[in-house]
Design a protein around this motif. Structure first.
Motif, PDB file in Angstrom:
ATOM      1  N   GLU A   1      12.037 -31.389   8.970  1.00 33.11           N
ATOM      2  CA  GLU A   1      11.401 -31.166   7.667  1.00 33.11           C
ATOM      3  C   GLU A   1      11.852 -32.154   6.596  1.00 33.11           C
TER       4      GLU A   1
ATOM      5  N   SER B   1       8.053 -28.893  14.712  1.00 27.05           N
ATOM      6  CA  SER B   1       8.172 -27.930  15.803  1.00 27.05           C
ATOM      7  C   SER B   1       9.458 -28.206  16.575  1.00 27.05           C
TER       8      SER B   1
ATOM      9  N   SER C   1       2.888 -36.027  15.208  1.00 27.04           N
ATOM     10  CA  SER C   1       3.151 -34.597  15.278  1.00 27.04           C
ATOM     11  C   SER C   1       3.487 -34.143  13.859  1.00 27.04           C
ATOM     12  N   GLU C   2       2.485 -33.667  13.131  1.00 27.90           N
ATOM     13  CA  GLU C   2       2.645 -33.399  11.704  1.00 27.90           C
ATOM     14  C   GLU C   2       3.267 -32.049  11.380  1.00 27.90           C
ATOM     15  N   VAL C   3       3.191 -31.108  12.296  1.00 27.82           N
ATOM     16  CA  VAL C   3       3.787 -29.790  12.067  1.00 27.82           C
ATOM     17  C   VAL C   3       5.184 -29.795  12.682  1.00 27.82           C
TER      18      VAL C   3
END
Length: 190
Positions: free
Chosen positions: A71, A38, A34-36
């Motif tokens: 992040e 969220s 899951s690269e973004v």
């Protein structure tokens, strides 16, 4: 408030060759990073996987706190999908001294006992070992560790040991006896 005795076991691998991979399960199971970042998706995974085993420490996190955590360099979430449906996840965190912790790992209740967990743990552990290759400035991993406790699923410890993790510490502490929150009230049958 009543308390319960909780045993926490810490386990580690000290070389990539310690990993003993599980066979992939039958069917269409895929593991994707899951690269973004969220917060909504990460909170869904956390509450859905841990809701019946009393994962409560992150339930009070704000959106901003989730985003701040996700992040951070070296934090990754890998999600197992069974025919397109999220089945579970593993969350990695780079720490000091070339150490990576598997912060969270587990499956949603409906996907347990289907051989997805061993495969997901194998994949997540392999990604912990090669984490520095995806993050500029990280030192190559020298140690991967995790902890599990007596509140976790009955197959957890066996799965970790079958993947090559070795026990290095055990603690017993009293904790508040909180009800399993579920991903939402009434989600789990009594």
């Amino acid at each position: 408030m009543t308390t319960i005795a909780v045993t926490t076991w810490s386990l580690e691998q000290t070389a990539p060759t310690d990993l003993l991979p599980a066979a992939a399960p039958d069917g269409d199971v895929r593991i994707v990073r899951s690269e973004v970042p969220s917060p909504e998706f990460s909170r869904f995974l956390y509450a859905s996987v841990g809701g019946d085993i009393r994962w409560t420490d992150r339930l009070s996190w704000s959106y901003a706190r989730w985003l701040e955590h996700l992040e951070r360099p070296g934090v990754e979430t890998w999600v197992a999908y069974d025919r397109g449906t999220p089945a579970g996840y593993v969350e990695l965190e780079a720490q000091d001294d070339a150490v990576v912790e598997i912060l969270y790992f587990g499956l949603l209740p409906a996907f347990r006992g289907r051989r997805i967990g061993g495969h997901l743990l194998s994949h997540g552990t392999a990604r912990a070992w090669d984490l520095a290759g995806r993050w500029a400035g990280l030192t190559p991993t020298k140690r991967v560790w995790l902890h599990t406790c007596s509140k976790d699923g009955e197959r957890a410890m066996d799965n970790y040991q079958r993947r090559g993790f070795k026990l290095f510490d055990t603690k017993v502490e009293e904790e508040p006896d909180v009800a399993a929150p579920g991903p939402w009230p009434g989600a789990f049958p009594v």
